[in-house]
Design an enzyme around this catalytic site. Sequence first.
Site, PDB file in Angstrom:
ATOM      1  N   ASP A 152     103.441 -20.166 -68.337  1.00  0.00           N
ATOM      2  CA  ASP A 152     103.010 -19.703 -67.009  1.00  0.00           C
ATOM      3  C   ASP A 152     101.481 -19.689 -67.033  1.00  0.00           C
ATOM      4  O   ASP A 152     100.882 -18.905 -67.779  1.00  0.00           O
ATOM      5  CB  ASP A 152     103.605 -18.297 -66.791  1.00  0.00           C
ATOM      6  CG  ASP A 152     103.202 -17.658 -65.465  1.00  0.00           C
ATOM      7  OD1 ASP A 152     102.530 -18.302 -64.651  1.00  0.00           O
ATOM      8  OD2 ASP A 152     103.584 -16.476 -65.278  1.00  0.00           O
ATOM      9  N   HIS A 179     109.760 -12.519 -66.025  1.00  0.00           N
ATOM     10  CA  HIS A 179     109.224 -11.203 -66.406  1.00  0.00           C
ATOM     11  C   HIS A 179     110.236 -10.389 -67.170  1.00  0.00           C
ATOM     12  O   HIS A 179     111.354 -10.161 -66.729  1.00  0.00           O
ATOM     13  CB  HIS A 179     108.573 -10.423 -65.257  1.00  0.00           C
ATOM     14  CG  HIS A 179     109.424 -10.207 -64.053  1.00  0.00           C
ATOM     15  ND1 HIS A 179     110.037  -9.017 -63.781  1.00  0.00           N
ATOM     16  CD2 HIS A 179     109.729 -11.027 -63.038  1.00  0.00           C
ATOM     17  CE1 HIS A 179     110.691  -9.115 -62.636  1.00  0.00           C
ATOM     18  NE2 HIS A 179     110.531 -10.321 -62.164  1.00  0.00           N
TER      19      HIS A 179
END
Length: 449
Positions: free
Chosen positions: A233, A310
């Site tokens: 990411d 996450h």
Amino acid sequence: MAAQVSDAVAMLKIKDPEAVKASAAAAKANGNGNLEAEDTDDDEEDKGAPGEGGADGAAKKKRKRKRKPKKAGGAGAIPTKQSDPPRVLLSNLFPSGEYPVGEEVEYRDENLYRTTNEEKRHLDRMNNDFLQEYRQGAEIHRQVRQWAQKNIKPGQSLTEIAEGIEDGVRALTGHPGLEEGDNIKGGIAFPTGVNLDHIAAHYSPNAGNKTLLAQDNVMKVDFGVHINGRIVDSAFTLAFDPMYDNLLEAVKQGTNTGIREAGIDARLGEIGTAIQETMESYEVEINGKTFPVKCIRNLNGHDIRQWQIHGGKSVPIVKSSDQTKMEEGEVFAIETFGSTGNGYVRDDYETSHYAKRADAPKIDLKVASASKLLKVINKNFGTLPFCRRYLDRLGQEKYLLGLNNLVSNGIVEAYPPLVDKKGSYTAQFEHTILLRPNVKEVISRGDDY
Ligand code: HZT
Ligand code: MN
Ligand code: MN
């Protein structure tokens, strides 16, 4: 040459049995134009999706056996350099299966011993498979963003910018029907964010969006690559007017401060405090008015787990008393956002980003379009985030009622765009870091940021 490549790919396919087990549920989850879905599913709506999963396995095997070794330079030879636009499968550029190492940073202070400690070095040498998966994803991120940074120009539409990046990621990770046999399971990890000005995050065009990039925009480009669910990411900010240089520099240094402060046993609150101190030492003059650069206090970095963008930890980007520590083996996205506005974002505009929750309840869905759509999500994305455009290209139609039903049932989470006040400008830089036992690896570091 061809034999070498096959060996390299075979090596890449040997996985830690534990990791295979851990990802078994998600394994069919083959996100976003990714490969090698085990096509046991009989969903009609998935057939016909050009290049999405469902490749003809039997035909593929035959072709693979028949393939003759290729001579360098000849027709059908394996390329040795990336093309423009990027379309060469990365594993063909790295036939050894060893990918470039990220920036390795030695631990400091209490953790100095880790670099030389034999036990830590031993721990680090195990599990090279997932390390190579992260490094492959990171190299794909660098190659695609290098092309993006060179080619994105005012006048282009946000749709063509996002699709240009996504086509690059699909090609370099491997895509059914593109490169027979040599595919590994990887692809787009989450929707490409193309966030203009006061929009900080989670904006990606939906179908029909005609927004054009302008000379005076500040655009955050945030995209993700995964190999076997190992998500890289990383994000950067692009501006064509040098007026914004101080804003971009403040945030780039904020992120680098976060990366420097991160480490095993580092306290999340102290990282936020250091980031704010760095970023808020800057000001920026825009059209003759001076603004302090503010950290966006309700945006955070986060840990990343396999197939999960996450994991549960948040890394603040302002002063905080959070005593939670980072731990050995964890992966973090260190991202910071600066703003000339309130330094606070709210939800606005139409949602593009969605993801199935990792803890989704198993409910008997009463709305047929919702259960039908959930099957498509399970098969193509699993728990990886996706956007409406990805459903469109799978041939899905009139799915909004079903999608909203999944959201209201807590199965899918909507991630609406996050915006500061109108007229403000925001910037972002983000890297993925691995807290290896003996060294911190900034996996997505490039010569650009
Ligand atoms: C959510 C949806 C996506 C994670 C951060 C982020 C882009 O704001 C804990 C802290 C992609 C990523 C995410 F499609 N988010 N990084 N890159 N967005 S977040 C978050 O939801 S959860 C931050
Ligand atoms: Mn991101
Ligand atoms: Mn992130």
